[in-house]
Design a protein around this motif. Sequence first.
Motif, mmCIF file in Angstrom:
data_model
loop_
_atom_site.group_PDB
_atom_site.id
_atom_site.type_symbol
_atom_site.label_atom_id
_atom_site.label_comp_id
_atom_site.label_asym_id
_atom_site.label_seq_id
_atom_site.Cartn_x
_atom_site.Cartn_y
_atom_site.Cartn_z
ATOM 1 N N VAL A 57 0.362 0.481 -15.933
ATOM 2 C CA VAL A 57 -1.069 0.704 -15.714
ATOM 3 C C VAL A 57 -1.458 1.971 -16.462
ATOM 4 C CG1 VAL A 57 -2.881 1.152 -14.017
ATOM 5 C CG2 VAL A 57 -0.971 -0.373 -13.435
ATOM 6 N N ASP A 58 -2.460 1.877 -17.322
ATOM 7 C CA ASP A 58 -2.964 3.045 -18.050
ATOM 8 C C ASP A 58 -3.972 3.789 -17.184
ATOM 9 O OD1 ASP A 58 -1.514 2.459 -20.404
ATOM 10 O OD2 ASP A 58 -3.029 1.001 -20.995
ATOM 11 N N GLN A 59 -3.750 5.088 -17.045
ATOM 12 C CA GLN A 59 -4.675 5.915 -16.269
ATOM 13 C C GLN A 59 -4.692 7.318 -16.859
ATOM 14 O OE1 GLN A 59 -6.943 5.553 -13.692
ATOM 15 N NE2 GLN A 59 -7.359 7.671 -14.260
ATOM 16 N N ALA A 60 -5.869 7.750 -17.322
ATOM 17 C CA ALA A 60 -5.994 9.122 -17.825
ATOM 18 C C ALA A 60 -5.562 10.100 -16.744
ATOM 19 C CB ALA A 60 -7.439 9.392 -18.245
ATOM 20 N N TRP A 61 -5.014 11.222 -17.170
ATOM 21 C CA TRP A 61 -4.419 12.182 -16.246
ATOM 22 C C TRP A 61 -5.454 12.745 -15.287
ATOM 23 C CZ3 TRP A 61 0.047 12.886 -14.358
ATOM 24 C CH2 TRP A 61 0.397 14.080 -13.738
ATOM 25 N N LEU A 62 -5.132 12.708 -13.984
ATOM 26 C CA LEU A 62 -6.035 13.183 -12.944
ATOM 27 C C LEU A 62 -5.538 14.450 -12.265
ATOM 28 C CD1 LEU A 62 -6.548 9.698 -11.198
ATOM 29 C CD2 LEU A 62 -8.126 10.825 -12.799
ATOM 30 N N GLY A 63 -4.329 14.905 -12.615
ATOM 31 C CA GLY A 63 -3.647 15.939 -11.839
ATOM 32 C C GLY A 63 -2.564 15.259 -11.009
ATOM 33 N N PHE A 64 -1.511 15.991 -10.655
ATOM 34 C CA PHE A 64 -0.349 15.364 -10.032
ATOM 35 C C PHE A 64 -0.699 14.649 -8.719
ATOM 36 C CE2 PHE A 64 1.964 18.038 -12.992
ATOM 37 C CZ PHE A 64 3.025 17.224 -13.344
ATOM 38 N N SER B 105 17.871 2.084 -12.455
ATOM 39 C CA SER B 105 18.678 2.597 -11.341
ATOM 40 C C SER B 105 18.204 2.089 -9.986
ATOM 41 C CB SER B 105 18.654 4.132 -11.347
ATOM 42 O OG SER B 105 17.421 4.647 -10.845
ATOM 43 N N VAL B 106 17.100 1.333 -9.963
ATOM 44 C CA VAL B 106 16.542 0.842 -8.693
ATOM 45 C C VAL B 106 16.466 -0.683 -8.758
ATOM 46 C CG1 VAL B 106 14.702 1.124 -7.002
ATOM 47 C CG2 VAL B 106 15.170 2.955 -8.628
ATOM 48 N N PRO B 107 17.589 -1.375 -8.487
ATOM 49 C CA PRO B 107 17.622 -2.820 -8.673
ATOM 50 C C PRO B 107 17.110 -3.635 -7.496
ATOM 51 C CG PRO B 107 19.794 -2.040 -8.066
ATOM 52 C CD PRO B 107 18.914 -0.815 -8.165
ATOM 53 N N PHE B 108 16.825 -3.005 -6.370
ATOM 54 C CA PHE B 108 16.564 -3.757 -5.138
ATOM 55 C C PHE B 108 15.087 -3.868 -4.773
ATOM 56 C CE2 PHE B 108 17.475 0.665 -4.167
ATOM 57 C CZ PHE B 108 16.375 1.029 -3.425
ATOM 58 N N VAL B 109 14.188 -3.308 -5.569
ATOM 59 C CA VAL B 109 12.764 -3.353 -5.226
ATOM 60 C C VAL B 109 12.124 -4.612 -5.800
ATOM 61 C CG1 VAL B 109 12.526 -0.860 -5.041
ATOM 62 C CG2 VAL B 109 12.127 -1.966 -7.247
ATOM 63 N N ALA B 110 11.082 -5.092 -5.138
ATOM 64 C CA ALA B 110 10.396 -6.301 -5.583
ATOM 65 C C ALA B 110 9.471 -6.030 -6.763
ATOM 66 C CB ALA B 110 9.604 -6.907 -4.430
ATOM 67 N N GLU B 111 9.095 -4.768 -6.959
ATOM 68 C CA GLU B 111 8.123 -4.442 -8.008
ATOM 69 C C GLU B 111 8.389 -3.056 -8.554
ATOM 70 O OE1 GLU B 111 3.280 -4.438 -8.409
ATOM 71 O OE2 GLU B 111 4.170 -3.312 -6.756
ATOM 72 N N LYS B 112 8.198 -2.915 -9.870
ATOM 73 C CA LYS B 112 8.282 -1.613 -10.525
ATOM 74 C C LYS B 112 6.961 -1.372 -11.261
ATOM 75 C CE LYS B 112 13.274 -2.101 -11.071
ATOM 76 N NZ LYS B 112 14.442 -2.119 -11.989
ATOM 77 N N VAL B 113 6.318 -0.250 -10.953
ATOM 78 C CA VAL B 113 5.013 0.075 -11.530
ATOM 79 C C VAL B 113 5.099 1.420 -12.237
ATOM 80 C CG1 VAL B 113 2.550 0.388 -11.090
ATOM 81 C CG2 VAL B 113 3.890 -1.135 -9.626
ATOM 82 N N VAL B 114 4.654 1.454 -13.472
ATOM 83 C CA VAL B 114 4.589 2.698 -14.240
ATOM 84 C C VAL B 114 3.120 3.027 -14.477
ATOM 85 C CG1 VAL B 114 5.023 3.739 -16.494
ATOM 86 C CG2 VAL B 114 6.843 2.472 -15.340
ATOM 87 N N ILE B 115 2.720 4.229 -14.058
ATOM 88 C CA ILE B 115 1.351 4.710 -14.299
ATOM 89 C C ILE B 115 1.429 5.679 -15.465
ATOM 90 C CG2 ILE B 115 -0.682 5.779 -13.286
ATOM 91 C CD1 ILE B 115 0.198 3.212 -11.880
ATOM 92 N N ASP B 116 0.933 5.269 -16.613
ATOM 93 C CA ASP B 116 1.100 6.050 -17.841
ATOM 94 C C ASP B 116 -0.218 6.707 -18.250
ATOM 95 O OD1 ASP B 116 3.023 6.619 -20.186
ATOM 96 O OD2 ASP B 116 1.151 5.981 -21.151
ATOM 97 N N SER B 117 -0.122 7.974 -18.627
ATOM 98 C CA SER B 117 -1.321 8.733 -18.997
ATOM 99 C C SER B 117 -1.344 9.026 -20.498
ATOM 100 C CB SER B 117 -1.409 10.032 -18.190
ATOM 101 O OG SER B 117 -0.226 10.810 -18.347
ATOM 102 N N GLY B 118 -1.322 7.966 -21.292
ATOM 103 C CA GLY B 118 -1.524 8.125 -22.728
ATOM 104 C C GLY B 118 -0.299 8.488 -23.524
#
Length: 271
Positions: A55-62, A25-38
């Motif tokens: 990018v994998d990152q263990a959950w730190l809190g919101f 739904s966001v076609p106009f951005v130069a980069e899309k990053v997903v931070i996934d917690s497992g």
Amino acid sequence: MQSLPISLVVITHNEAANIARCLDSVPFVAEKVVIDSGSTDDTVAIARARGARVVDQAWLGFGPQRNFASTQAAHDWILVLDADEFLEPPLIEELQQRLPGLMASDAAAGILRRSTWYMGAPMRWYRPMVGEKLARLYHRGRARWTDARVHESLRFDGQAETFRAPFHHLHNPTLPHKQLKVLRYAELKCRDWHARGRPPRVWMAPLVYLAAFLKDWLLRLAILDGWRGFIVSHVAASYAMYKRLRYYEMHRNPESIEQARDVLLRHGLDR
């Protein structure tokens, strides 16, 4: 469609049902990053197939997770969406027209309006779900998320620009989904209170329920959304009361903190 030097950032955990719609739904951005917690479903594979860097990152809190996500973006201007949120053409067009001016200014943030679907249809009157204003666009050098484990907010110095067209939020698919989230969010909030040494004040619980229900049902116009309005008011008030009851239990029986952590972990509600 010409891309803008903006990073779309989405934090995820088992969002296979939503992530493709959000990213597409966001076609106009130069980069899309997903931070996934497992995630244990297909979230990561779907995100990569949609062109996102994961990018994998263990959950730190919101709050801490969002601040970590800001450091992973390639661009200073960041658009934040949750996986169950998405843009539609009117907002996409408005953003393309107005973002270059915003980014060239000294503004710190952009305020977006959110429209929420609840029980399969958009809410029409309940104010928190109709045109709710949220800071979701920001310059990472001028803004930072609070470090709260839950109910984080974006803090910034400087001006913010408000956009007219809404983006959309598909609320929890069912009431069981919502109740599971309530358990998780309440536990996180109570841990924040416990860390700050807040007094329990359990005597306030019934009053908090009544005040929260009436505030949503009457003042926030949930009554005009019929039975869905009654339900959303009751669920919100129950959450407000439950937090006080659970926090009292933490004080009355400190062992319950780890006991609850264990059971929530077993059910995938704590990570």
